[in-house]
Design a protein around this motif. Structure first.
Motif, PDB file in Angstrom:
ATOM      1  N   MET A 148       7.620  -8.399  -7.216  1.00 17.71           N
ATOM      2  CA  MET A 148       8.947  -8.971  -7.464  1.00 17.71           C
ATOM      3  C   MET A 148      10.062  -7.976  -7.168  1.00 17.71           C
ATOM      4  O   MET A 148       9.893  -6.769  -7.313  1.00 17.71           O
ATOM      5  N   SER A 149      11.188  -8.545  -6.791  1.00 18.53           N
ATOM      6  CA  SER A 149      12.361  -7.738  -6.461  1.00 18.53           C
ATOM      7  C   SER A 149      13.514  -8.096  -7.399  1.00 18.53           C
ATOM      8  O   SER A 149      13.602  -9.226  -7.878  1.00 18.53           O
ATOM      9  N   SER A 150      14.372  -7.130  -7.651  1.00 18.03           N
ATOM     10  CA  SER A 150      15.534  -7.382  -8.499  1.00 18.03           C
ATOM     11  C   SER A 150      16.815  -6.873  -7.843  1.00 18.03           C
ATOM     12  O   SER A 150      16.894  -5.717  -7.435  1.00 18.03           O
ATOM     13  N   GLY A 151      17.789  -7.740  -7.754  1.00 17.53           N
ATOM     14  CA  GLY A 151      19.112  -7.326  -7.287  1.00 17.53           C
ATOM     15  C   GLY A 151      19.879  -6.740  -8.457  1.00 17.53           C
ATOM     16  O   GLY A 151      20.790  -7.341  -9.003  1.00 17.53           O
ATOM     17  N   THR A 152      19.468  -5.534  -8.816  1.00 15.00           N
ATOM     18  CA  THR A 152      20.012  -4.904 -10.024  1.00 15.00           C
ATOM     19  C   THR A 152      21.502  -4.588  -9.887  1.00 15.00           C
ATOM     20  O   THR A 152      22.225  -4.509 -10.875  1.00 15.00           O
ATOM     21  N   THR A 153      21.954  -4.410  -8.656  1.00 14.31           N
ATOM     22  CA  THR A 153      23.362  -4.115  -8.412  1.00 14.31           C
ATOM     23  C   THR A 153      24.289  -5.131  -9.067  1.00 14.31           C
ATOM     24  O   THR A 153      25.414  -4.802  -9.420  1.00 14.31           O
TER      25      THR A 153
ATOM     26  N   GLY B  98      18.268  -2.651 -14.953  1.00  9.91           N
ATOM     27  CA  GLY B  98      17.112  -2.325 -14.121  1.00  9.91           C
ATOM     28  C   GLY B  98      15.870  -2.036 -14.947  1.00  9.91           C
ATOM     29  O   GLY B  98      14.776  -2.532 -14.652  1.00  9.91           O
ATOM     30  N   LEU B  99      16.042  -1.262 -15.982  1.00  6.38           N
ATOM     31  CA  LEU B  99      14.891  -0.876 -16.800  1.00  6.38           C
ATOM     32  C   LEU B  99      14.268  -2.094 -17.471  1.00  6.38           C
ATOM     33  O   LEU B  99      13.040  -2.219 -17.570  1.00  6.38           O
ATOM     34  N   THR B 100      15.122  -3.005 -17.911  1.00  6.59           N
ATOM     35  CA  THR B 100      14.615  -4.225 -18.524  1.00  6.59           C
ATOM     36  C   THR B 100      13.790  -5.014 -17.510  1.00  6.59           C
ATOM     37  O   THR B 100      12.688  -5.485 -17.819  1.00  6.59           O
TER      38      THR B 100
END
Ligand code: B12
Ligand code: SF4
Lengths: 314, 491
Positions: free
Chosen positions: A248-253, A283-285
Motif C-alpha cells: 500500500m501507498s500513502s500520499g502523506t503529503t 505518516g507514522l499512523t
C-alpha cells in the motif's frame, strides 16, 4: 504462569513489488522492493523490506508550498532536475516522485512530449527509481503517464495513478508495454480498491505490479477513515484475498494541507516544528496500519519515518 | 484461536424475558442488543436487581466484563479511566476509553515551578471540532529520591489543582509517605521485579487502612509481568496497569510488547494480561536530550528534537493500544498532534459525525447580513464556525443535511445540491430573516452553483476555498455584492 507470544498463522501474504532496474540488467542502478510480508507484526516475523519514502517534487514551482518546506528547496524549485538531485544528494532519497502538475490544462497545459523530455533528464540525473505522477486531470493524465513511461522503459517506475475517474486501461497498457508498475488509487473504500484491482488484473496487468493507494486523509481530517481502510485491506490480504494483497501507498503529503500544519498562528506554536510533526504523525499512523511506500515532502518528516521504518526490519 | 465473541442471544438468555420495558427498551431482546453494543449497563434493568435474578446478574456481569479490565484513578468527580477495551481494531466496534495523557513533573523543581507546571496541565485546552481536548493527569516523579521532597511536591499539586496524580517512584518509602497524604485515588508507578515484595507488603497494609490506588507493574518480560499480576491478585490488589518498558533505543520492541499483551488478552482470552497498558514516551524525550539526536541534520536544539521524537513515540503508542502515556514536553505544537490523533482514534465509528442541519445565526446577524451555506459534517461545521468566531464574521449560516459529508465529498456524492438547498431554505424560512436572496457558497461547491441557483432562485456567489478566508472575503466584497444585487432587482 506460562505464556508464549501470540503468533498467528496467515493463509495469505503480501505481494512484493520492485522499482528500478539494476545495472547488471542494463538499468540505472538502484533497486527498491516493497511488500513481501507474511505476517501482520514484526514479532511474528521480521518484514523482508523496510517501508520506503519517496520525495515529492514538482515540474514547476508548486503554488502555496508553505515556508517551512520552501526553505529547503527554494534554490531548486524552478528546476526539477536540480530538485531531484538535491533530494538524493543532500537528503539520501531512495526514490523520487515527479508530479507533472504543469500538464494541467488549467495551468500550463504542458504537452506530454515535453513531460517525457523532462522525464528523460530526470532519469539521467539520478539513479533512484521514480514514481511518475500527472496533474490530476483525468483526460490528460493517461497521456502524460504513457509518454513518460515510454522514455523510462524498463525502469520499473510507479505510474500514479490508475483510478476509476480516468482511462485506467491506458495506464495499465503503458505499464505492461514499458515494464512499469501501477498505483491503483481509490477513495477509502476497501471494496472499491478490490474492484479496481480486479479490473486492472482482468485487463491483463500482473497483480505483482500493483500498489494500492486507498487514500490518506490527514491527521485531523478523517485519518480514522484511512486507519480503518488500510487495516482492513492488509488483514484481507493476509487472510488470502489475492485481489487486495498488494503493498500500500500513502500520499502523506496531504498532511501539509491541514491548517494545523501550515497556518501561521502564534497560539499553536512554532510552525517549523508543527508542520513536519503533523506530517510525521500522519505518516507514522499509516505505517503502523501497514503502508509500504510514502509520498512525502518535508525532509525532517521523511528522516523520522525512515528511521522508524528501519526498526521494522531489524 | 479467537476468544469467543458473545452474542445478543447469549445475553438475552440471562435476562428476565418479560418485556416489561422498564429499562426503556421495547423488549428484553432489544435491551440485550444494546448491552452487547455497550450502549447501556445492566443496572438499567430493575428486574435484574431482585434476589430471584441474583445468579443471572452475576453471570451477566462476568459475561459482559471486557477482556481488558477498566481501571480508574483520580477523584470521584474527576476520574481517569483506562482500558475497558474489547476489540483489536476500531472498525470492529469502537475503542472506548481514550488514552490518558499524563504530564511529568519532577519533585526536584523549585516550588514555584511545580505550581506553574501543575496549573499548566490543569488549564491546557486545545479546541477542535467543538471538543475541548485536554490533558488528564499529573505524573509526579520522585527525581530527588527523597521521600520528604516527594510529599512536599504532592502537597503543592494538591493545593493548587484538582488533577488526578500518578505517584512515580520506585522508592517504597516515598510511595508510602505519599499515600499517607494523597487526597485522591492515585496511580502508583510502580512495582518492579526488584522492589516487588517490599512494595506489595507496604501496599497490603495501606489497603487495610482503606487506601485506594491503582498499581502499575513493570517488567520488560511479559511472562514475568504476568506472574506479577497473579501475585498481586493473590494479595487482593486488583486495580493493575502493565508497563512492559519503553525502550527508546528500539521503540519497535516496546510496541511489539504492547501488541502481544493486547492480543493475548483479547484474542487469546488471557485474563492475567487483561489490564491497561502504560507507555512512557518521556523515556524517548530524555534519551534524545542526552544527545542521541537522530534528526540533528534538521533540528539541532536538543529540547526541540526531544519533543519531536517524544511525540513520534506517543503517536506510535496511541496506534498500538497504550491506555495511558506519560510525556515530558509541553510545547503546544507537540501536544496538538498527539491530542488530535487520540481524538481521531477514539471517535466512535458507529456514530455519524454530524450536527443538526438548519439555520445558525453567527454573531448578531440582521436582514442585511450574508447567508452562507455549509454542510452538517461536524468537522466542516466546527471548522467553519470556529473560523467565523475568531474572525468576527456575522452571518446566517445555513447547514445543509449532506448526511455528514464534507463539502467536496458531498459535491462529488451529490448530497450538496439544488434540491437539498431548496429544502433547507424552505424549512429554515431564511427568506423572512433577510431582505436579499444571495447565498455564499464554499469555493469547493463551485461546480453545483448553477444547480442551486436554478432550484432555489437565489443568487449564488462562490466564496473562498477555505473558511478562514471568509472574513477577509466579506469585508472586501459583501457590500458590493449586496448593492449589485439590489441594483439588479430595481431594473
Ligand atoms: C474524508 C473523505 C471522504 C470520506 C467522507 C468523510 C466525510 N464525512 O465527509 C468518505 C470515505 C466517506 C468519502 C467518500 C467519497 N469521496 Co471523499 N474525500 C475525503 C477527503 C480525504 C477529506 C474531506 C474532508 O474531510 N475535508 C475537510 C473538511 C473540513 O473540508 P470542507 O468540508 O471542504 O470544508 C472546508 C472548505 O470547504 C471551506 N468551507 C466550508 N464551508 C464553507 C462555506 C463557505 C461559504 C466558504 C466560503 C467556505 C467553506 O472551509 C472548510 C475548512 O477548510 C477528500 C480529499 C481532501 N479534501 O483531502 C476526499 C474527496 C473529497 N473525496 C472525493 C470523492 C470522489 C469521494 C466519493 C465520490 C468517492 C466515490 N466514488 O465513492 C465518495 C462520495 C461519498 C458521498 N458523498 O456519498 C474527491 C472529490 C473529487 C471531486 N471534487 O470531484 C476528493 C477531493 C478526493 C479526491 N482528490 O479525489 N470521502
Ligand atoms: S427492564 Fe429488564 S425485564 Fe424489563 S424489558 Fe428491560 S430487560 Fe426486559
Amino acid at each position: 504462569v506460562d505464556w508464549s507470544p501470540p503468533v498467528e498463522k496467515y493463509k495469505g501474504y503480501i505481494r512484493e513489488v520492485q522499482f528500478g532496474r539494476p545495472k547488471s540488467e542494463g538499468g540505472r542502478g538502484k533497486v527498491i522492493k516493497i511488500g513481501g510480508q507474511r505476517t501482520l507484526y514484526r514479532f511474528e516475523e521480521v518484514q523482508p523490506n523496510p517501508p520506503v519514502v519517496t520525495f515529492d517534487i514538482f515540474d514547476m514551482p508548486m503554488p502555496g508550498l508553505p515556508k517551512p518546506v520552501r526553505e529547503y528547496f527554494q534554490d531548486v524549485m524552478e528546476d526539477p532536475v536540480e530538485w531531484a538531485k538535491k533530494c538524493v544528494k543532500e537528503f539520501n532519497a531512495d526514490m523520487v516522485t515527479i508530479h507533472h502538475i504543469s500538464t494541467d490544462p488549467k495551468l500550463k497545459n504542458t504537452p506530454p512530449k515535453e513531460s517525457a523530455k523532462l522525464m528523460e533528464d530526470l532519469l539521467q540525473a539520478v539513479d533512484v527509481p521514480f514514481v511518475i505522477g500527472g496533474s490530476g486531470d483525468p483526460k490528460k493524465d493517461p497521456l502524460v503517464l504513457e509518454a513518460c513511461a515510454q522514455v523510462a522503459e524498463g525502469e520499473k517506475c510507479l505510474l500514479a495513478s490508475a483510478n476509476l475517474d480516468l482511462d485506467y486501461k491506458k495506464v495499465a497498457d503503458a505499464a505492461m508495454k514499458y515494464d512499469h508498475n501501477v498505483l491503483s488509487w481509490t477513495i477509502m473504500d476497501p471494496n472499491m480498491a478490490k474492484d479496481l484491482n480486479r479490473r486492472l488484473i482482468s485487463h491483463g496487468l500482473d497483480g505483482n505490479r500493483i500498489v494500492m493507494d486507498p487514500t490518506t486523509c490527514s491527521l485531523g481530517y478523517g485519518i480514522e477513515f484511512s486507519i480503518n481502510t488500510m487495516i482492513r485491506l492488509r488483514l484481507a490480504g493476509l487472510k488470502g484475498d489475492e485481489l487486495v494483497n498488494m503493498p500500500m501507498s500513502s500520499g502523506t503529503t496531504n498532511a501539509i494541507g491541514a491548517r494545523e500544519a501550515w497556518m501561521v498562528n502564534p497560539e499553536w506554536g512554532d510552525r517549523r516544528y508543527r508542520l513536519p510533526l503533523w506530517e510525521i504523525t500522519t505518516g507514522l499512523t499509516m505505517l503502523l496500519c501497514g503502508v509500504d511506500i510514502f509520498m512525502m515532502l518535508h525532509p525532517l518528516s521523511i528522516a523520522v519515518i525512515k528511521e522508524f521504518g528501519r526498526l521494522l526490519v531489524s | 484461536m479467537m476468544a469467543k465473541k458473545i452474542s445478543a442471544m447469549d445475553i438475552y438468555k440471562l435476562l428476565p424475558k418479560i418485556n416489561c420495558k422498564k429499562c426503556g427498551e421495547s423488549s428484553c431482546m432489544a435491551f440485550a442488543t444494546k448491552l452487547q453494543e455497550r450502549k447501556v449497563t445492566i443496572d438499567e434493568c430493575p428486574i435484574l436487581k431482585s434476589p430471584k435474578f441474583e445468579k443471572n446478574r452475576k453471570k451477566l456481569e462476568e459475561l459482559l466484563s471486557p477482556p481488558v479490565k477498566e481501571i480508574w484513578f483520580g477523584y470521584e468527580d474527576k476520574k481517569v479511566i483506562l482500558g475497558g477495551e474489547e476489540v483489536m481494531y476500531r472498525y470492529e466496534l469502537t475503542f472506548f476509553n481514550p488514552t490518558a495523557i499524563g504530564i511529568d513533573i519532577s519533585d526536584s523543581l523549585p516550588e514555584e515551578e511545580i505550581k506553574k507546571r501543575a496549573k499548566f496541565v490543569e488549564d491546557f485546552v486545545f479546541e477542535r471540532t467543538g471538543e475541548k481536548l485536554k490533558l488528564d493527569f499529573i505524573a509526579l516523579r520522585n527525581a530527588s529520591d527523597d521521600p520528604e521532597r516527594f510529599v512536599k511536591a504532592l502537597k503543592i499539586i494538591q493545593e493548587n489543582t484538582n488533577m488526578p496524580v500518578a505517584l512515580c517512584s520506585l522508592n517504597v518509602e516515598s510511595i508510602e509517605k505519599a499515600l499517607d497524604i494523597v487526597r485522591s485515588k492515585p496511580m502508583i508507578y510502580g512495582a518492579t521485579e526488584k522492589n516487588f515484595s517490599e512494595m506489595i507488603k507496604m501496599l497490603i497494609s495501606k489497603k487495610r487502612d482503606k487506601k485506594e490506588f491503582a498499581l502499575t507493574l513493570s517488567s520488560s518480560n511479559i511472562k514475568t509481568l504476568k506472574g506479577m499480576v497473579k501475585a498481586s491478585l493473590e494479595h487482593g490488589i486488583e486495580d493493575l496497569i502493565l508497563d512492559p518498558h519503553t525502550t527508546p533505543e528500539n521503540i519497535m520492541e516496546t510496541l511489539d510488547k504492547f501488541v502481544m499483551i493486547r492480543r493475548s488478552a483479547i484474542e487469546r482470552g488471557d485474563k492475567l494480561l487483561g489490564y491497561p497498558i502504560l507507555g512512557l514516551p518521556i523515556n524517548t524525550y530524555f534519551y534524545v536530550l542526552k544527545g542521541n539526536n537522530p534528526i540533528k541534520q534538521f533540528v539541532e536544539k536538543l529540547d526541540k528534537a526531544a519533543a519531536i521524537m517524544e511525540a513520534r513515540t506517543a503517536c506510535a503508542m496511541l496506534n498500538r493500544y497504550a491506555d495511558g502515556i506519560i510525556i515530558h514536553g509541553t510545547e503546544v505544537w507537540e501536544l496538538m498532534p498527539i491530542l488530535t490523533l487520540r481524538q481521531a482514534i477514539y471517535t466512535d465509528p458507529r456514530k455519524p459525525q454530524t450536527v443538526e442541519p438548519g439555520l445558525y445565526p453567527i454573531g448578531n446577524p440582521d436582514e442585511n447580513s450574508p447567508v452562507i451555506m455549509t454542510t452538517n459534517f461536524s468537522l466542516t461545521f466546527y471548522t467553519v464556525t470556529g473560523d467565523f468566531e475568531k474572525d468576527g464574521v456575522v452571518c446566517w449560516l445555513l447547514v445543509m443535511d449532506t448526511e455528514g459529508k464534507a463539502v467536496d465529498v458531498a459535491v462529488a456524492g451529490g448530497q450538496y445540491c439544488g434540491d437539498n438547498a431548496k429544502k433547507l431554505i424552505e424549512e429554515t424560512k431564511i427568506e423572512e430573516k433577510v431582505n436579499h436572496r444571495i447565498i455564499i457558497l464554499p469555493g469547493l461547491a463551485a461546480p453545483v452553483r448553477g444547480d442551486i441557483e436554478e432550484k432555489t432562485g437565489w443568487t449564488c456567489v462562490v466564496g473562498t476555498r477555505d473558511s478562514s478566508q471568509v472574513g477577509e472575503f466579506l469585508r472586501k466584497n459583501w457590500n458590493k455584492i449586496l448593492e449589485e444585487w439590489k441594483a439588479k432587482q430595481e431594473l
